[in-house]
Motif scaffolding. Structure first.
Motif, PDB file in Angstrom:
ATOM      1  N   ILE A  59      42.043  36.634  36.944  1.00 30.99           N
ATOM      2  CA  ILE A  59      42.833  37.544  37.976  1.00 30.99           C
ATOM      3  C   ILE A  59      44.158  37.662  38.027  1.00 30.99           C
ATOM      4  O   ILE A  59      44.782  36.457  37.689  1.00 30.99           O
ATOM      5  CB  ILE A  59      42.249  37.703  39.310  1.00 30.99           C
ATOM      6  CG1 ILE A  59      42.969  38.785  40.390  1.00 30.99           C
ATOM      7  CG2 ILE A  59      42.861  36.163  39.939  1.00 30.99           C
ATOM      8  CD1 ILE A  59      42.122  38.834  41.539  1.00 30.99           C
ATOM      9  N   CYS A  60      44.790  38.715  37.513  1.00 29.18           N
ATOM     10  CA  CYS A  60      46.063  38.909  37.244  1.00 29.18           C
ATOM     11  C   CYS A  60      46.692  38.689  38.565  1.00 29.18           C
ATOM     12  O   CYS A  60      46.570  39.186  39.502  1.00 29.18           O
ATOM     13  CB  CYS A  60      46.413  40.421  36.658  1.00 29.18           C
ATOM     14  SG  CYS A  60      48.268  40.480  36.617  1.00 29.18           S
ATOM     15  N   ASN A 109      46.811  41.988  40.413  1.00 30.29           N
ATOM     16  CA  ASN A 109      45.410  41.597  40.861  1.00 30.29           C
ATOM     17  C   ASN A 109      44.092  42.187  40.223  1.00 30.29           C
ATOM     18  O   ASN A 109      43.199  42.602  40.772  1.00 30.29           O
ATOM     19  CB  ASN A 109      45.493  41.972  42.358  1.00 30.29           C
ATOM     20  CG  ASN A 109      46.196  41.023  43.343  1.00 30.29           C
ATOM     21  OD1 ASN A 109      46.453  39.924  42.899  1.00 30.29           O
ATOM     22  ND2 ASN A 109      46.928  41.558  44.462  1.00 30.29           N
ATOM     23  N   THR A 110      44.441  42.449  38.915  1.00 34.62           N
ATOM     24  CA  THR A 110      43.394  42.988  38.138  1.00 34.62           C
ATOM     25  C   THR A 110      42.459  41.990  37.403  1.00 34.62           C
ATOM     26  O   THR A 110      43.008  40.977  36.925  1.00 34.62           O
ATOM     27  CB  THR A 110      43.913  43.716  37.063  1.00 34.62           C
ATOM     28  OG1 THR A 110      44.679  44.928  37.463  1.00 34.62           O
ATOM     29  CG2 THR A 110      42.717  44.655  36.095  1.00 34.62           C
ATOM     30  N   LYS A 111      41.080  42.009  37.759  1.00 34.21           N
ATOM     31  CA  LYS A 111      39.978  40.997  37.454  1.00 34.21           C
ATOM     32  C   LYS A 111      39.749  41.302  35.904  1.00 34.21           C
ATOM     33  O   LYS A 111      39.262  42.523  35.662  1.00 34.21           O
ATOM     34  CB  LYS A 111      39.015  40.926  38.280  1.00 34.21           C
ATOM     35  CG  LYS A 111      38.207  39.681  38.115  1.00 34.21           C
ATOM     36  CD  LYS A 111      37.327  39.441  39.373  1.00 34.21           C
ATOM     37  CE  LYS A 111      36.108  40.318  39.305  1.00 34.21           C
ATOM     38  NZ  LYS A 111      35.305  40.203  40.364  1.00 34.21           N
ATOM     39  N   TYR A 112      39.743  40.476  35.056  1.00 38.54           N
ATOM     40  CA  TYR A 112      39.290  40.623  33.701  1.00 38.54           C
ATOM     41  C   TYR A 112      38.636  39.574  33.073  1.00 38.54           C
ATOM     42  O   TYR A 112      38.889  38.265  33.673  1.00 38.54           O
ATOM     43  CB  TYR A 112      40.479  41.163  32.877  1.00 38.54           C
ATOM     44  CG  TYR A 112      41.499  40.181  32.746  1.00 38.54           C
ATOM     45  CD1 TYR A 112      42.444  40.100  33.599  1.00 38.54           C
ATOM     46  CD2 TYR A 112      41.772  39.235  31.695  1.00 38.54           C
ATOM     47  CE1 TYR A 112      43.694  39.452  33.478  1.00 38.54           C
ATOM     48  CE2 TYR A 112      42.872  38.491  31.571  1.00 38.54           C
ATOM     49  CZ  TYR A 112      43.737  38.510  32.559  1.00 38.54           C
ATOM     50  OH  TYR A 112      44.806  37.730  32.247  1.00 38.54           O
ATOM     51  N   PRO A 136      45.224  43.429  30.846  1.00 42.71           N
ATOM     52  CA  PRO A 136      44.963  44.700  30.065  1.00 42.71           C
ATOM     53  C   PRO A 136      45.664  45.805  30.833  1.00 42.71           C
ATOM     54  O   PRO A 136      45.869  46.865  30.127  1.00 42.71           O
ATOM     55  CB  PRO A 136      43.601  44.623  30.093  1.00 42.71           C
ATOM     56  CG  PRO A 136      42.880  44.090  31.393  1.00 42.71           C
ATOM     57  CD  PRO A 136      43.976  42.906  31.227  1.00 42.71           C
ATOM     58  N   ILE A 137      46.232  45.707  32.021  1.00 45.32           N
ATOM     59  CA  ILE A 137      46.586  46.619  32.780  1.00 45.32           C
ATOM     60  C   ILE A 137      48.195  46.548  32.615  1.00 45.32           C
ATOM     61  O   ILE A 137      48.803  47.473  32.317  1.00 45.32           O
ATOM     62  CB  ILE A 137      46.137  46.685  34.075  1.00 45.32           C
ATOM     63  CG1 ILE A 137      44.819  46.585  34.329  1.00 45.32           C
ATOM     64  CG2 ILE A 137      46.839  47.633  34.869  1.00 45.32           C
ATOM     65  CD1 ILE A 137      44.110  47.983  33.822  1.00 45.32           C
ATOM     66  N   CYS A 138      48.589  45.397  33.026  1.00 41.92           N
ATOM     67  CA  CYS A 138      50.167  45.476  33.019  1.00 41.92           C
ATOM     68  C   CYS A 138      50.968  44.597  32.185  1.00 41.92           C
ATOM     69  O   CYS A 138      51.937  44.659  31.980  1.00 41.92           O
ATOM     70  CB  CYS A 138      50.779  44.761  34.441  1.00 41.92           C
ATOM     71  SG  CYS A 138      50.145  43.131  34.828  1.00 41.92           S
ATOM     72  N   GLY A 139      50.015  43.706  31.477  1.00 46.10           N
ATOM     73  CA  GLY A 139      50.243  42.962  30.185  1.00 46.10           C
ATOM     74  C   GLY A 139      51.022  41.670  30.693  1.00 46.10           C
ATOM     75  O   GLY A 139      51.654  40.998  30.088  1.00 46.10           O
ATOM     76  N   SER A 140      50.851  41.217  31.955  1.00 45.26           N
ATOM     77  CA  SER A 140      51.223  40.015  32.412  1.00 45.26           C
ATOM     78  C   SER A 140      50.486  38.992  31.892  1.00 45.26           C
ATOM     79  O   SER A 140      49.294  39.255  31.372  1.00 45.26           O
ATOM     80  CB  SER A 140      51.205  39.981  34.081  1.00 45.26           C
ATOM     81  OG  SER A 140      51.625  38.792  34.534  1.00 45.26           O
ATOM     82  N   GLN A 141      51.120  37.855  31.872  1.00 45.45           N
ATOM     83  CA  GLN A 141      50.408  36.703  31.085  1.00 45.45           C
ATOM     84  C   GLN A 141      50.323  35.510  32.462  1.00 45.45           C
ATOM     85  O   GLN A 141      49.836  34.418  32.043  1.00 45.45           O
ATOM     86  CB  GLN A 141      51.195  35.826  30.195  1.00 45.45           C
ATOM     87  CG  GLN A 141      51.460  36.832  28.702  1.00 45.45           C
ATOM     88  CD  GLN A 141      52.122  36.059  27.632  1.00 45.45           C
ATOM     89  OE1 GLN A 141      52.413  34.998  27.973  1.00 45.45           O
ATOM     90  NE2 GLN A 141      52.216  36.808  26.689  1.00 45.45           N
TER      91      GLN A 141
END
Ligand SMILES: [Zn+2]
Length: 68
Positions: free
Chosen positions: A7-8, A12-15, A31-36
């Motif tokens: 989860i980002c 808070n995007t779950k991938y 995949p949404i914001c490109g955060s690592q």
């Protein structure tokens, strides 16, 4: 075939991330914001994440509230 859920921490995007080699370095990119920055989710035990704060989770919700 291990597939881990993350989860980002930014949006808070779950991938899901397919891990082929545990010894290899895994680069997690949202995949949404490109955060690592991502947290690992253990989906095996259901949703038992203790995240403080209001976060919208994708799901039906808690069916039965069992307090341990
Ligand atoms: Zn993100």
């Amino acid at each position: 075939m291990p597939i881990y859920e993350y989860i980002c921490e930014d949006c808070n995007t779950k991938y899901e991330k397919f891990i082929k080699n545990r010894l290899a370095e895994v680069v997690l990119v949202c995949p949404i914001c490109g955060s690592q920055r991502a947290k690992k989710i253990f989906s095996l035990f259901g949703s038992s994440s203790t995240t403080s704060g209001s976060s919208s989770q994708s799901g039906a919700g808690e069916s039965c509230g069992s307090s341990a």
